[in-house]
Design a protein around this motif. Sequence first.
Motif, mmCIF file in Angstrom:
data_model
loop_
_atom_site.group_PDB
_atom_site.id
_atom_site.type_symbol
_atom_site.label_atom_id
_atom_site.label_comp_id
_atom_site.label_asym_id
_atom_site.label_seq_id
_atom_site.Cartn_x
_atom_site.Cartn_y
_atom_site.Cartn_z
ATOM 1 N N SER A 66 7.951 -7.085 -9.008
ATOM 2 C CA SER A 66 7.291 -6.160 -9.925
ATOM 3 C C SER A 66 8.308 -5.470 -10.831
ATOM 4 O O SER A 66 8.032 -5.220 -12.013
ATOM 5 C CB SER A 66 6.510 -5.117 -9.136
ATOM 6 O OG SER A 66 5.893 -4.182 -9.989
ATOM 7 N N TYR A 79 8.416 -8.081 -3.104
ATOM 8 C CA TYR A 79 7.373 -7.938 -4.121
ATOM 9 C C TYR A 79 7.689 -6.792 -5.082
ATOM 10 O O TYR A 79 7.351 -6.857 -6.259
ATOM 11 C CB TYR A 79 6.010 -7.715 -3.459
ATOM 12 C CG TYR A 79 5.279 -9.004 -3.178
ATOM 13 C CD1 TYR A 79 4.591 -9.666 -4.181
ATOM 14 C CD2 TYR A 79 5.276 -9.564 -1.905
ATOM 15 C CE1 TYR A 79 3.916 -10.847 -3.926
ATOM 16 C CE2 TYR A 79 4.602 -10.749 -1.642
ATOM 17 C CZ TYR A 79 3.927 -11.383 -2.657
ATOM 18 O OH TYR A 79 3.265 -12.564 -2.399
ATOM 19 N N ALA A 80 8.308 -5.751 -4.578
ATOM 20 C CA ALA A 80 8.701 -4.654 -5.456
ATOM 21 C C ALA A 80 9.755 -5.125 -6.458
ATOM 22 O O ALA A 80 9.740 -4.728 -7.630
ATOM 23 C CB ALA A 80 9.239 -3.482 -4.638
ATOM 24 N N ILE A 86 1.303 -2.810 -5.841
ATOM 25 C CA ILE A 86 2.401 -3.422 -5.094
ATOM 26 C C ILE A 86 1.961 -3.775 -3.668
ATOM 27 O O ILE A 86 2.146 -4.915 -3.217
ATOM 28 C CB ILE A 86 3.641 -2.503 -5.045
ATOM 29 C CG1 ILE A 86 4.170 -2.265 -6.456
ATOM 30 C CG2 ILE A 86 4.736 -3.121 -4.179
ATOM 31 C CD1 ILE A 86 4.637 -3.513 -7.171
ATOM 32 N N SER A 141 -0.312 -6.791 -3.814
ATOM 33 C CA SER A 141 0.386 -8.056 -4.038
ATOM 34 C C SER A 141 1.027 -8.588 -2.765
ATOM 35 O O SER A 141 1.070 -9.799 -2.538
ATOM 36 C CB SER A 141 1.452 -7.885 -5.128
ATOM 37 O OG SER A 141 0.861 -7.565 -6.374
ATOM 38 N N THR A 142 1.514 -7.706 -1.903
ATOM 39 C CA THR A 142 2.147 -8.164 -0.669
ATOM 40 C C THR A 142 1.140 -8.771 0.300
ATOM 41 O O THR A 142 1.514 -9.492 1.221
ATOM 42 C CB THR A 142 2.874 -7.008 0.060
ATOM 43 O OG1 THR A 142 1.922 -6.068 0.551
ATOM 44 C CG2 THR A 142 3.861 -6.302 -0.865
ATOM 45 N N ASP A 200 8.939 1.206 -8.066
ATOM 46 C CA ASP A 200 8.436 0.067 -7.303
ATOM 47 C C ASP A 200 9.384 -0.305 -6.165
ATOM 48 O O ASP A 200 8.949 -0.679 -5.070
ATOM 49 C CB ASP A 200 8.249 -1.151 -8.214
ATOM 50 C CG ASP A 200 7.037 -0.999 -9.126
ATOM 51 O OD1 ASP A 200 6.288 -0.018 -8.955
ATOM 52 O OD2 ASP A 200 6.860 -1.845 -10.014
ATOM 53 N N SER A 227 1.175 1.380 -9.405
ATOM 54 C CA SER A 227 2.076 0.745 -8.439
ATOM 55 C C SER A 227 1.664 1.049 -7.010
ATOM 56 O O SER A 227 1.779 0.200 -6.121
ATOM 57 C CB SER A 227 3.523 1.217 -8.660
ATOM 58 O OG SER A 227 4.016 0.766 -9.903
ATOM 59 N N GLY A 245 8.378 -0.322 -2.371
ATOM 60 C CA GLY A 245 8.512 -1.529 -1.561
ATOM 61 C C GLY A 245 9.184 -1.255 -0.231
ATOM 62 O O GLY A 245 8.783 -1.787 0.809
#
Length: 457
Positions: free
Chosen positions: A379, A375-376, A140, A143-144, A74, A136, A78
């Motif tokens: 996570s 965010y990574a 990921i 989520s960003t 992750d 992921s 990211g």
Amino acid sequence: MEIDVKAAANTQGAIPKLSWLERIGYGVGDLSSNLIFQMTSNFLMFFYTDVYGIGPEVVATLFFVTKVWDAIFDLVLGSLIDKTKSRWGKARPYLLYGTPAFIISGILCFSTPDLDETGKIIYAYITYFVLGMAYSLVNIPYSTLTARMTQDFQERSLLSSVRMVFAMLGGVIISALTMPLVDMLGGGNPAKGWQWTMVIFSIVGGVLYLMCFMTTKERVVVKEEKYRLADILRSIFKNKPFLSVSFSFMFGLAAFGIQMAVVIYYFKYYIGREELVTPFFTITSVASILGPMFTPYLSKKMGKRNASIFGGAISAIASAISYYGGPSNVEIVFISNTISSIFSMVPIAIGWGMCADTIEYAEWKSGVRAEGILYASFSFLQKVAMAVGSSVAAVILANTGYVADAAQTPQALEGIRNMMTLIPAALSVLSVIAIMFYTLNEEKYKQILTELKSRNQ
């Protein structure tokens, strides 16, 4: 660092409200994620031990090793997101190109090729490794998007709540349909039933991610700057609000991971009524939708931090009460876990919005803005928690004498009972304590945006 004119307009309050089409389009992305996430959280350990025939001690190591690798992956991902340039933005391209791997890996993970014991273990490691990375690859970047779609404080809270409503809808679908589909599609062959059930969920999930890609837009644009890894790490460790919400999520997800992994064992062996698994999952999953639905109201009235504390505390109390349920009073198990499911979603729904807010805090505090890495890292901590939670569940089963499809020892039954009740309650309390250190309120956030605008003019 210079903020793009669109982002600068955001600091002046001229932030366009998102349409409901875009909010819902964003939300279905988490519905997609949860078709896979809920399947692995709720059923994968049982699938490995009671369908594929892998021992719980092997599963414990498998979960821990693969999740730790996922967490490391992750961070790499990211960094790639932050460096990505495309006509679709930084995050959305991954939804498009990562979807095929997302579909295929989900199917393979719940397939059971005819192998010897060593071959089964190797196959489980490979497919679960691949599934984790494929998940992921889309989740990921997804989520960003919260931080890249808008900088409006309350809009982010609403987006996070919409996201969680759809996430919990995914839980309802998995809870209500999995076991009936396994029975129907398997025709007496559980292995076949699990595989075809996952074929359906994986394909539907892939289509939903493509819908998310097509209906969302990245508006918050920043000028590219290169940062050293040391600068980024320093920015993260100085970001106290980020650390607070991250550790709160860690404890909350560890509680969730342990409990969900053991539900089917709890009803099959401790309660002695395996037929209650589907009703339990369905009722608690439906209840989970209610939390995100009233979260925006709580967030506005109480503030994000206090609303999160309130929800987490109620959830912890309800989980502890469920300890007193059992074969003779199973209604206590259902009622207490329904209450816990409603309120446990409040800090989770708010938490995603909190994490998005910490991006501007990081830029204001250290001059580093890197959504992908932040965010990574978020996570990373979550997956470490899930790794620990899932592994602890498997370790407890192994160390208390659990044997698949057999009468369990009193020690094994008590271990299953504690994983369903007291252990999640204790972890929820730790989650509440962690979020108490979150200090970024709406007034402070608006001040930060104003200062960033002045600083970068």
